[in-house]
Motif scaffolding. Sequence first.
Motif, PDB file in Angstrom:
ATOM      1  N   LYS A   1      31.625  46.427  45.277  1.00  0.00           N
ATOM      2  CA  LYS A   1      30.842  47.221  44.309  1.00  0.00           C
ATOM      3  C   LYS A   1      31.731  48.063  43.407  1.00  0.00           C
ATOM      4  O   LYS A   1      31.588  48.043  42.189  1.00  0.00           O
ATOM      5  CB  LYS A   1      29.885  48.181  45.036  1.00  0.00           C
ATOM      6  CG  LYS A   1      28.813  47.508  45.845  1.00  0.00           C
ATOM      7  CD  LYS A   1      27.903  48.535  46.506  1.00  0.00           C
ATOM      8  CE  LYS A   1      28.618  49.381  47.552  1.00  0.00           C
ATOM      9  NZ  LYS A   1      29.100  48.609  48.690  1.00  0.00           N
TER      10      LYS A   1
ATOM     11  N   ILE B   1      41.599  38.113  43.692  1.00  0.00           N
ATOM     12  CA  ILE B   1      42.860  38.284  42.974  1.00  0.00           C
ATOM     13  C   ILE B   1      43.973  38.477  43.999  1.00  0.00           C
ATOM     14  O   ILE B   1      43.923  39.414  44.809  1.00  0.00           O
ATOM     15  CB  ILE B   1      42.813  39.524  42.035  1.00  0.00           C
ATOM     16  CG1 ILE B   1      41.638  39.423  41.056  1.00  0.00           C
ATOM     17  CG2 ILE B   1      44.140  39.720  41.315  1.00  0.00           C
ATOM     18  CD1 ILE B   1      41.843  38.488  39.893  1.00  0.00           C
TER      19      ILE B   1
ATOM     20  N   LYS C   1      26.001  44.740  49.223  1.00  0.00           N
ATOM     21  CA  LYS C   1      26.330  45.065  50.612  1.00  0.00           C
ATOM     22  C   LYS C   1      27.678  45.794  50.665  1.00  0.00           C
ATOM     23  O   LYS C   1      28.547  45.536  49.844  1.00  0.00           O
ATOM     24  CB  LYS C   1      26.399  43.762  51.412  1.00  0.00           C
ATOM     25  CG  LYS C   1      26.648  43.950  52.896  1.00  0.00           C
ATOM     26  CD  LYS C   1      26.428  42.634  53.622  1.00  0.00           C
ATOM     27  CE  LYS C   1      27.060  42.611  54.997  1.00  0.00           C
ATOM     28  NZ  LYS C   1      26.843  43.786  55.820  1.00  0.00           N
ATOM     29  N   GLY C   2      27.840  46.659  51.643  1.00  0.00           N
ATOM     30  CA  GLY C   2      29.092  47.407  51.807  1.00  0.00           C
ATOM     31  C   GLY C   2      30.295  46.475  51.859  1.00  0.00           C
ATOM     32  O   GLY C   2      30.245  45.426  52.482  1.00  0.00           O
ATOM     33  N   GLY C   3      31.346  46.848  51.152  1.00  0.00           N
ATOM     34  CA  GLY C   3      32.604  46.122  51.229  1.00  0.00           C
ATOM     35  C   GLY C   3      32.676  44.824  50.436  1.00  0.00           C
ATOM     36  O   GLY C   3      33.681  44.122  50.486  1.00  0.00           O
ATOM     37  N   THR C   4      31.623  44.482  49.685  1.00  0.00           N
ATOM     38  CA  THR C   4      31.663  43.219  48.938  1.00  0.00           C
ATOM     39  C   THR C   4      32.368  43.365  47.584  1.00  0.00           C
ATOM     40  O   THR C   4      32.627  42.370  46.904  1.00  0.00           O
ATOM     41  CB  THR C   4      30.243  42.667  48.682  1.00  0.00           C
ATOM     42  OG1 THR C   4      29.463  43.690  48.051  1.00  0.00           O
ATOM     43  CG2 THR C   4      29.580  42.229  49.975  1.00  0.00           C
TER      44      THR C   4
ATOM     45  N   PRO D   1      37.026  35.600  41.048  1.00  0.00           N
ATOM     46  CA  PRO D   1      37.890  35.082  42.115  1.00  0.00           C
ATOM     47  C   PRO D   1      38.530  36.221  42.909  1.00  0.00           C
ATOM     48  O   PRO D   1      38.552  37.367  42.461  1.00  0.00           O
ATOM     49  CB  PRO D   1      38.975  34.343  41.333  1.00  0.00           C
ATOM     50  CG  PRO D   1      39.091  35.130  40.057  1.00  0.00           C
ATOM     51  CD  PRO D   1      37.693  35.605  39.741  1.00  0.00           C
TER      52      PRO D   1
ATOM     53  N   LEU E   1      39.714  40.882  35.748  1.00  0.00           N
ATOM     54  CA  LEU E   1      38.314  40.688  36.146  1.00  0.00           C
ATOM     55  C   LEU E   1      37.378  41.037  34.986  1.00  0.00           C
ATOM     56  O   LEU E   1      36.376  40.356  34.754  1.00  0.00           O
ATOM     57  CB  LEU E   1      37.980  41.542  37.376  1.00  0.00           C
ATOM     58  CG  LEU E   1      38.734  41.173  38.673  1.00  0.00           C
ATOM     59  CD1 LEU E   1      38.426  42.171  39.783  1.00  0.00           C
ATOM     60  CD2 LEU E   1      38.386  39.754  39.126  1.00  0.00           C
TER      61      LEU E   1
ATOM     62  N   THR F   1      34.947  47.818  42.809  1.00  0.00           N
ATOM     63  CA  THR F   1      35.816  46.976  41.997  1.00  0.00           C
ATOM     64  C   THR F   1      35.051  46.397  40.805  1.00  0.00           C
ATOM     65  O   THR F   1      35.525  46.430  39.667  1.00  0.00           O
ATOM     66  CB  THR F   1      36.374  45.810  42.862  1.00  0.00           C
ATOM     67  OG1 THR F   1      36.971  46.365  44.036  1.00  0.00           O
ATOM     68  CG2 THR F   1      37.392  44.982  42.103  1.00  0.00           C
TER      69      THR F   1
ATOM     70  N   ILE G   1      43.934  44.824  44.146  1.00  0.00           N
ATOM     71  CA  ILE G   1      43.339  45.359  42.926  1.00  0.00           C
ATOM     72  C   ILE G   1      44.137  46.531  42.373  1.00  0.00           C
ATOM     73  O   ILE G   1      44.232  47.588  42.993  1.00  0.00           O
ATOM     74  CB  ILE G   1      41.883  45.806  43.209  1.00  0.00           C
ATOM     75  CG1 ILE G   1      41.031  44.612  43.641  1.00  0.00           C
ATOM     76  CG2 ILE G   1      41.270  46.476  41.986  1.00  0.00           C
ATOM     77  CD1 ILE G   1      40.918  43.484  42.626  1.00  0.00           C
TER      78      ILE G   1
ATOM     79  N   ASN H   1      31.524  37.803  44.117  1.00  0.00           N
ATOM     80  CA  ASN H   1      32.909  38.258  44.137  1.00  0.00           C
ATOM     81  C   ASN H   1      33.717  37.499  45.185  1.00  0.00           C
ATOM     82  O   ASN H   1      33.153  36.890  46.094  1.00  0.00           O
ATOM     83  CB  ASN H   1      32.924  39.766  44.430  1.00  0.00           C
ATOM     84  CG  ASN H   1      34.291  40.391  44.218  1.00  0.00           C
ATOM     85  OD1 ASN H   1      35.102  39.894  43.438  1.00  0.00           O
ATOM     86  ND2 ASN H   1      34.565  41.485  44.902  1.00  0.00           N
ATOM     87  N   LEU H   2      35.017  37.545  45.052  1.00  0.00           N
ATOM     88  CA  LEU H   2      35.950  36.993  46.037  1.00  0.00           C
ATOM     89  C   LEU H   2      35.750  35.500  46.274  1.00  0.00           C
ATOM     90  O   LEU H   2      35.794  35.014  47.407  1.00  0.00           O
ATOM     91  CB  LEU H   2      35.818  37.767  47.366  1.00  0.00           C
ATOM     92  CG  LEU H   2      36.261  39.240  47.309  1.00  0.00           C
ATOM     93  CD1 LEU H   2      35.761  39.997  48.526  1.00  0.00           C
ATOM     94  CD2 LEU H   2      37.779  39.361  47.199  1.00  0.00           C
TER      95      LEU H   2
HETATM   96  N1  LIG Z   1      38.083  40.147  43.280  1.00  0.00           N
HETATM   97  C1  LIG Z   1      38.849  40.754  44.193  1.00  0.00           C
HETATM   98  N2  LIG Z   1      40.102  40.306  44.443  1.00  0.00           N
HETATM   99  C2  LIG Z   1      40.879  40.898  45.379  1.00  0.00           C
HETATM  100  N3  LIG Z   1      40.500  41.966  46.101  1.00  0.00           N
HETATM  101  C3  LIG Z   1      39.263  42.466  45.902  1.00  0.00           C
HETATM  102  C4  LIG Z   1      38.380  41.903  44.929  1.00  0.00           C
HETATM  103  N4  LIG Z   1      37.220  42.609  44.958  1.00  0.00           N
HETATM  104  C5  LIG Z   1      37.388  43.572  45.881  1.00  0.00           C
HETATM  105  N5  LIG Z   1      38.607  43.497  46.457  1.00  0.00           N
HETATM  106  C6  LIG Z   1      39.116  44.361  47.530  1.00  0.00           C
HETATM  107  O1  LIG Z   1      38.163  44.365  48.594  1.00  0.00           O
HETATM  108  C7  LIG Z   1      38.025  45.662  49.161  1.00  0.00           C
HETATM  109  C8  LIG Z   1      36.581  46.137  49.026  1.00  0.00           C
HETATM  110  O2  LIG Z   1      36.276  46.298  47.644  1.00  0.00           O
HETATM  111  P1  LIG Z   1      35.470  47.556  47.098  1.00  0.00           P
HETATM  112  O3  LIG Z   1      36.049  48.818  47.599  1.00  0.00           O
HETATM  113  O4  LIG Z   1      35.324  47.388  45.635  1.00  0.00           O
HETATM  114  O5  LIG Z   1      34.081  47.276  47.829  1.00  0.00           O
HETATM  115  P2  LIG Z   1      32.821  48.243  47.946  1.00  0.00           P
HETATM  116  O6  LIG Z   1      31.634  47.347  47.991  1.00  0.00           O
HETATM  117  O7  LIG Z   1      32.868  49.271  46.887  1.00  0.00           O
HETATM  118  O8  LIG Z   1      33.073  48.906  49.365  1.00  0.00           O
HETATM  119  P3  LIG Z   1      32.295  50.154  49.981  1.00  0.00           P
HETATM  120  O9  LIG Z   1      30.980  49.615  50.489  1.00  0.00           O
HETATM  121  O10 LIG Z   1      33.198  50.584  51.093  1.00  0.00           O
HETATM  122  O11 LIG Z   1      32.129  51.167  48.889  1.00  0.00           O
HETATM  123  C9  LIG Z   1      39.019  46.546  48.425  1.00  0.00           C
HETATM  124  O12 LIG Z   1      40.201  46.594  49.157  1.00  0.00           O
HETATM  125  C10 LIG Z   1      39.233  45.820  47.109  1.00  0.00           C
HETATM  126  O13 LIG Z   1      40.510  46.096  46.549  1.00  0.00           O
END
Ligand SMILES: Nc1ncnc2c1ncn2[C@@H]1O[C@H](COP(=O)(O)OP(=O)(O)OP(=O)(O)O)[C@@H](O)[C@H]1O
Length: 342
Positions: free
Chosen positions: A27, A320, A22-25, A318, A332, A29, A324, A242-243
């Motif tokens: 991916k 972090i 899902k968006g923002g979860t 976890p 990670l 990272t 990131i 994640n998270l």
């Molecule tokens: N394990 C983690 N610890 C701390 N921050 C995290 C972690 N995983 C992701 N984040 C933060 O959460 C936010 C969303 O992560 P990320 O951009 O990887 O998601 P995404 O699924 O690729 O988003 P999108 O759908 O917009 O492409 C970012 O600011 C990222 O730095």
Amino acid sequence: MTAPADRPVDWPKVRLHVVTGKGGTGKSTVAAALALALASSGRNVLLCEVEGRQGIARMFDVDPLPYEERRIAKGAPDEDGRAGQVHALHIDPESALLEYLAMYYKLGRAGKALDRFGAIDFATTVAPGVRDVLLTGKVYEAVQRPRRSDRRSEAITYDAVVLDAPPTGRICQFLGVNSELAGLAKVGPIKSQADKVMELLRSPRTAVHLVTILEEMPVQETSDGIAELRAAGLPVGGIVVNLVRPQALSPAALAQVREEAVDPTTVTSDLSRARVDVDAALVESLLAEAREHAVRRHLEDEQRELVAAEGLPTYELPRIAGGIDQGALLELAQLLRNQGMA
Ligand SMILES: Nc1ncnc2c1ncn2[C@@H]1O[C@H](COP(=O)(O)OP(=O)(O)OP(=O)(O)O)[C@@H](O)[C@H]1O
Ligand SMILES: [Mg+2]
């Protein structure tokens, strides 16, 4: 922290790791951390992005990436301290089309001239299915690239390719399964390109991993995504949770806090005995915070059971603190290695 040298990894045959969710979860990272985890023991890994967002450059704190493979980081070292290399590639459909034309029709400069006449719109707006084939076609090319026995070639070969892919809602369409190729693309070279890409995507050399967080909507989307991928004949990989919140408190302690069974006066006197100076208001707010944590942990545990019910290899990462950066990504990556994802 490091796992034994002979520990098995879960995806030994996979050359292409597709990361969706899902968006923002997380991916992007997770894709970056997985690339670092795979780039161990001298292995070469390519990390690709296809959505024009320059997320890789931001995470690794380098200049925006061109349509060209760039070395961006050293991987997570193995037990003997040997790392590998992570290269990155930003794939945009225009550049992919020009390269495709140059390669298949030997158009070279004529291909570039197309750009001026706006024929590139063909790839971007007129035929969205074709656009996706151009993007996945470039990924395919990197995965299939012949080993360097051909001395004329300067191209790097990769042990694994990681794709930071579109979200779950669009993944099957992006990977080309539902999309009817439009008009001209039904026959000829684009069709045969699409067929070759599809063959790789459906083979055991590909795994589509899903990233989620322990909340209802993302977990539901993960489970829908898995069903859709399976129905499309695409190889489902693992789930990366994640998270995840800190797991310091025992289940018994969590239950006690959640059920408000903790007596504030006992807490106050315990803290005073430990020479921590507190008043009733502070203890109240500490307990409220603990309760909030316990309630969320409880909800997370419910979602964790649903994730486990999918019966797929599952990895947890976890949150972090501090966000990131490259150090966090390496941390990670090491956690993914310890859990056998790479
Ligand atoms: N394990 C983690 N610890 C701390 N921050 C995290 C972690 N995983 C992701 N984040 C933060 O959460 C936010 C969303 O992560 P990320 O951009 O990887 O998601 P995404 O699924 O690729 O988003 P999108 O759908 O917009 O492409 C970012 O600011 C990222 O730095
Ligand atoms: Mg992203």
